[in-house]
Design an enzyme around this catalytic site. Structure first.
Site, PDB file in Angstrom:
ATOM      1  N   GLU A 169       0.854  -1.208   0.133  1.00  0.00           N
ATOM      2  CA  GLU A 169      -0.012  -0.097   0.041  1.00  0.00           C
ATOM      3  C   GLU A 169       0.680   1.097  -0.055  1.00  0.00           C
ATOM      4  O   GLU A 169       0.772   2.061   0.855  1.00  0.00           O
ATOM      5  CB  GLU A 169      -1.112  -0.071   1.124  1.00  0.00           C
ATOM      6  CG  GLU A 169      -2.070  -1.006   1.334  1.00  0.00           C
ATOM      7  CD  GLU A 169      -3.228  -1.218   1.989  1.00  0.00           C
ATOM      8  OE1 GLU A 169      -3.281  -0.312   2.717  1.00  0.00           O
ATOM      9  OE2 GLU A 169      -3.990  -2.149   1.899  1.00  0.00           O
ATOM     10  N   GLU A 300      -4.750  -8.649  -0.418  1.00  0.00           N
ATOM     11  CA  GLU A 300      -5.573  -8.710   0.919  1.00  0.00           C
ATOM     12  C   GLU A 300      -7.011  -8.497   0.386  1.00  0.00           C
ATOM     13  O   GLU A 300      -7.210  -7.544  -0.372  1.00  0.00           O
ATOM     14  CB  GLU A 300      -4.973  -7.349   1.539  1.00  0.00           C
ATOM     15  CG  GLU A 300      -3.599  -7.294   2.328  1.00  0.00           C
ATOM     16  CD  GLU A 300      -3.369  -6.103   3.061  1.00  0.00           C
ATOM     17  OE1 GLU A 300      -4.197  -5.463   3.574  1.00  0.00           O
ATOM     18  OE2 GLU A 300      -2.180  -5.887   3.372  1.00  0.00           O
TER      19      GLU A 300
END
Ligand code: AHR
Length: 501
Positions: A169, A300
């Site tokens: 991220e 994820e």
């Protein structure tokens, strides 16, 4: 109709992957209790957790984060435990991390689980040198500074590590970078993450949030070597994407156990958007990689609810109901349909965090298998199986949810080693459904079936009711004249297995 002789792309077993972060009670108390614990363990790793997860044939485990990965300095987690420096886990509860679970403990866990490690390296606050030396420490043979350090810490042979994440991220907790800036960083880090001997890294660039296709496009534009014509492979072999299912807003994601039917359907609509997500990113990638050599890694995914009342908000501990199980089964059907591009997916997270397989009681240590665990177990036959197309010319039931339509029956099928596996989810909260398929292209026999359901969508397992939601034999299946008929009760997940002659 299911054409059992027309094999589609192989469903990569890695789409059944897992994720373990230093977050809440995932590592400490979940996987790792320390050698002095009363809970049976090997080197501090809980053996009951290992035993339960071995039954899922989990193909890979991503570690150490998540957001944590970008503030993790691996050298703090090697050597004698009492000499390891501690740090503050700023993302998750501000608690002190003593680094007792580090590289050697993680690799020992992977060995106990019989799973492949997927290491997520630190781009956000680390250095190229730090990541490069971690690869050397783990995978190099012979003699070198990092090899000598590894040997001094008790491990002679190099480990095999294939999957390597270049940050996490990086548009957010992993450094708040722009796509263009990160693409340059990914290229730089990838350059110095070397392949030692025959250990060939599969480098995964940190990808987009949700539907940010421009992020994927930037990474795809930048994956080739600029000047060097000698390179065998692009700088990274896959790009990741993250997508969570929530029913409300990020500020109020809803309760894991107290929800009404509207909220349930809203959840399913959000989960079903995973199909749109993978199609969108895959279409962008097709423009730069028609042959689909670069993979998507959805590292994820899963449900994210408000934490259980009374628990630390930074620990992301949530209950897991039949609704979560149906979110998982729906995802897997979507994953199977995207087998041509999706090479890996990792549910967040394996123990005690978000949509977990296992919940452990912080006081008694009791272990509970969640409804989601059972979906992974019932579906494990799809791992590395050939996907089979399922045609439903008359359509399948659907219903209006707000301004959109939700297909309330989801199906996928695969074959492997002469066995057929069909998975069916009936997402309707109230209506049963009868589904019928022509099985053509092979003779299917010896059919057996299992079902995962409960009286209510909110049902879940707990130490005093560990099997409230658990698979049972399903009798309402028949096979005659090449036609498979399955009764799928409201809010249930059914698998049918048979031999193919
Ligand atoms: O899985 C929990 C967190 O969600 C991860 O640390 C991060 O990558 C994502 O935002």
């Amino acid at each position: 109709m299911i054409n059992v002789d027309l094999e589609g792309p192989v469903i990569n077993r890695h789409v059944y992957g897992h994720f373990a972060e230093h977050l809440g009670r995932c590592i400490y108390g979940g996987f790792y209790v320390g050698e002095d614990s009363d809970i049976p363990n090997e080197g501090g790793i809980r053996l009951d957790v290992v035993e339960a997860l071995r039954a899922l044939d989990i193909p890979n485990l991503r570690w150490p984060g998540g957001c944590f990965a970008d503030e993790y300095h691996w050298m703090d987690g090697i050597g004698p435990k009492d000499e390891r420096p501690s740090m503050i886990n700023t993302h998750w509860g501000g608690v002190e991390e003593n680094n007792h679970f580090g590289t050697h403990e993680f690799m020992a866990l992977c060995e106990l689980l019989g799973t492949e490690p997927y290491i997520s390296g630190n781009v956000g606050s680390g250095t190229v040198r730090e990541m490069s030396e971690w690869v050397e420490y783990l995978t190099r043979d012979g003699d070198s500074p990092m090899v000598r350090l590894r040997k001094a810490n008790g491990r002679q042979e190099p480990w095999r590590v294939k999957f390597w994440g270049l940050g996490n991220e990086t548009w957010g907790c992993g450094g708040n970078m722009s796509a263009g800036h990160y693409a340059d960083e990914a290229r730089r880090y990838a350059t110095y993450c070397r392949d030692y001997g025959d250990n060939k890294l599969y480098r995964i660039a940190a990808g987009a949030a949700d539907f940010s296709y421009d992020w994927t496009e930037t990474l795809m534009k930048q994956l080739s070597h600029l000047g060097c014509q000698r390179a065998e492979r692009p700088l990274y072999q896959a790009v990741s994407v993250h997508y969570y299912t929530i029913a409300g807003t990020w500020q109020d994601k809803g309760s894991a156990t107290e929800f009404d039917t509207d909220e349930y359907y809203e959840t399913m609509v959000k989960a079903a958007r995973t199909d749109e997500l993978l199609t969108g990113h895959s279409n962008v990638m097709d423009c730069y990689d028609e042959q689909k050599t670069i993979g998507i890694v959805l590292d994820e995914w899963g449900t994210w609810w408000n934490v259980e009342p009374g628990t630390n908000p930074g620990f992301l501990y949530q209950q897991n109901t039949l609704r979560d199980a149906l979110v998982a089964s729906l995802h897997f059907d979507i994953f199977h349909r995207h087998a041509d591009r999706l090479v890996m997916a990792n549910i967040a997270q394996t123990v005690n965090v978000l949509q977990a397989m296992i919940l452990t009681d912080p006081d008694s240590g009791a272990l509970v298998l969640t409804p989601t665990y059972h979906v992974f177990e019932m579906n494990k036959g799809h791992q590395d199986a050939s996907s089979l197309r399922v045609d439903t010319p008359d359509g399948l039931p659907s219903r209006e949810v707000g301004s959109t339509r939700l297909d309330t029956v989801s199906v996928s099928a695969s074959r492997k080693d002469g066995r057929l596996l069909v998975s069916l989810s009936n997402l309707d909260a109230d209506e049963d459904v009868d589904v019928e398929f022509d099985l053509r292209g092979g003779s299917v026999g010896e059919v057996s079936s299992r079902i995962l359901t409960a009286g209510a969508l909110q049902e879940h397992n707990a130490p005093d009711a560990p099997e409230a939601v658990a698979p049972r034999v399903h009798e309402e299946v028949s096979l005659a004249d090449g036609r498979l008929r399955v009764h799928v009760p409201a809010h249930s997940f059914v698998t049918v297995e048979g031999t193919i002659a």
